[in-house]
Design a protein around this motif. Structure first.
Motif, short mmCIF file in Angstrom:
data_model
loop_
_atom_site.label_atom_id
_atom_site.label_comp_id
_atom_site.label_asym_id
_atom_site.label_seq_id
_atom_site.Cartn_x
_atom_site.Cartn_y
_atom_site.Cartn_z
N PHE A 130 45.30 47.15 41.35
CA PHE A 130 46.10 47.88 42.32
C PHE A 130 47.19 46.95 42.85
O PHE A 130 46.93 45.94 43.47
N ASN A 131 48.45 47.33 42.57
CA ASN A 131 49.59 46.45 42.83
C ASN A 131 50.30 46.79 44.14
O ASN A 131 50.60 47.95 44.42
N LEU A 132 50.57 45.75 44.92
CA LEU A 132 51.39 45.83 46.12
C LEU A 132 52.39 44.68 46.09
O LEU A 132 52.25 43.75 45.30
N LYS A 157 35.50 48.90 40.39
CA LYS A 157 36.31 48.40 39.27
C LYS A 157 37.76 48.11 39.68
O LYS A 157 38.65 48.10 38.84
N MET A 158 37.98 47.87 40.98
CA MET A 158 39.33 47.64 41.47
C MET A 158 39.52 46.21 41.94
O MET A 158 38.61 45.58 42.48
N MET A 159 40.73 45.70 41.74
CA MET A 159 41.14 44.45 42.36
C MET A 159 42.54 44.63 42.92
O MET A 159 43.30 45.50 42.47
N LEU A 160 42.87 43.86 43.94
CA LEU A 160 44.17 43.94 44.60
C LEU A 160 45.06 42.80 44.12
O LEU A 160 44.62 41.64 44.09
N SER A 202 35.70 46.76 54.08
CA SER A 202 35.90 45.31 54.04
C SER A 202 36.76 44.90 52.86
O SER A 202 36.56 45.37 51.73
N LEU A 203 37.68 43.98 53.12
CA LEU A 203 38.52 43.43 52.06
C LEU A 203 37.68 42.61 51.08
O LEU A 203 38.05 42.45 49.92
N ASP A 204 36.52 42.11 51.55
CA ASP A 204 35.67 41.29 50.71
C ASP A 204 35.11 42.04 49.50
O ASP A 204 34.58 41.43 48.57
N GLU A 205 35.22 43.37 49.50
CA GLU A 205 34.72 44.15 48.37
C GLU A 205 35.61 44.02 47.14
O GLU A 205 35.20 44.41 46.04
N PHE A 206 36.81 43.47 47.33
CA PHE A 206 37.79 43.45 46.25
C PHE A 206 38.26 42.03 45.95
O PHE A 206 38.57 41.27 46.89
N PRO A 207 38.38 41.67 44.67
CA PRO A 207 39.10 40.44 44.34
C PRO A 207 40.56 40.62 44.76
O PRO A 207 41.14 41.69 44.53
N VAL A 208 41.14 39.62 45.40
CA VAL A 208 42.53 39.71 45.87
C VAL A 208 43.29 38.50 45.34
O VAL A 208 42.86 37.36 45.50
N CYS A 209 44.45 38.75 44.71
CA CYS A 209 45.28 37.68 44.18
C CYS A 209 46.69 37.79 44.75
O CYS A 209 47.20 38.90 44.96
N PHE A 210 47.32 36.65 44.95
CA PHE A 210 48.69 36.59 45.47
C PHE A 210 49.53 35.83 44.45
O PHE A 210 49.30 34.63 44.22
N ILE A 211 50.50 36.50 43.85
CA ILE A 211 51.23 35.91 42.73
C ILE A 211 52.72 36.23 42.80
O ILE A 211 53.16 37.04 43.65
#
Length: 269
Positions: A130-132, A157-160, A202-211
């Motif tokens: 999921f892209n932001l 099955k989602m990651m941010l 909770s945000l902890d449910e998702f892998p989060v990457c900053f790129i």
């Protein structure tokens, strides 16, 4: 150039493909009717399985969040259409080392047809990215993100992926800390409707990457280690690998391996 790790699922798929090619050559060189039949059977069965893809990764979310650029960075393809406007009108599927990477139209615009096309891809995907952008959630995207993650039940099955990090000035660690807090706060409250019970996510449910995918593409194309490093793209590759391992998606290689082994056993008799 700094050595970069690669997406392990893609690496394994490439090795498997090379082994299949070698085995195919061995069968061809034997030039025996029974081995020719085994060769054709193996080709058909592996092709049928490969058409379905070892793994499907769909990139979804805001339009103009750099989905296409991220896919270009991930796959190394530079023929992918990239635009500052809504660049993708339909889903585009890229076959990358037997992994299907799907670029989708932006969600949550005024284009209902875009949402329908994207949800069709979502239903078939093993992994959703999921892209932001650094602008993070607005009131529309946060509600639709929650709908996708919780109402539709896709959170497992989602990651941010927060892209375009270089577009905002500031020290990297502080920016990421601020972004994490903003994302977490956005997920905390569910609804302003007093008739509905308040839920907290909770945000902890998702892998989060900053790129920054563009920095990574430029770094690779220009052989610039500094751009590669500040792009933080390696954190995305690491998160993909961890996600695949946690979800045991690599177990899907069991089927094609068994197809080949069965042909090996057949050829030995």
């Amino acid at each position: 150039m700094t050595q970069q790790q690669i997406f392990k699922a893609a690496e394994i798929a490439t090795k498997f493909k090379n082994i299949c090619i070698k085995f195919d050559k061995i069968l061809a060189q034997a030039n025996h009717p029974e081995l020719v039949a085994i060769r054709h059977k193996l080709r058909d069965e592996v092709k049928e399985y490969s058409n379905n893809g070892i793994l499907t990764v769909a990139f979804v979310g805001q339009y103009n969040a750099g989905k296409s650029t991220t896919i270009s960075a991930l796959t190394g393809r530079r023929d992918i259409k990239i635009d500052s406007d809504i660049a993708t009108d339909v889903t585009a599927t890229y076959d990358w080392n037997s992994i299907k990477v799907i670029d989708t139209p932006g969600l949550f615009t005024d284009r209902q047809d875009h949402d329908e096309i994207t949800y069709e891809a979502i239903n078939k995907a093993d992994l959703l990215v999921f892209n932001l952008t650094y602008m993070l959630f607005d009131s529309i995207t946060i509600e639709n993100f929650k709908k996708l993650a919780y109402d539709k039940g896709y959170r497992w099955k989602m990651m941010l992926l927060i892209n375009k990090m270089s577009d905002e000035a500031g020290e990297e660690a502080q920016k990421i800390a601020n972004y994490r807090k903003s994302l977490a706060d956005a997920l905390k409250s569910d609804s302003t409707d007093a008739l509905k019970p308040l839920k907290s996510y909770s945000l902890d449910e998702f892998p989060v990457c900053f790129i920054d995918a563009k920095d990574y593409c430029d770094g690779i194309d220009q052989d610039d280690d500094f751009l590669i490093e500040i792009s933080r793209f390696q954190t995305f590759i690491d998160a993909l690998n961890n996600f695949v391992e946690r979800r045991a998606v690599l177990a899907r290689f069991d089927t094609p391996v068994r197809i080949v082994l069965a042909s090996v056993d057949e050829a030995q008799f």
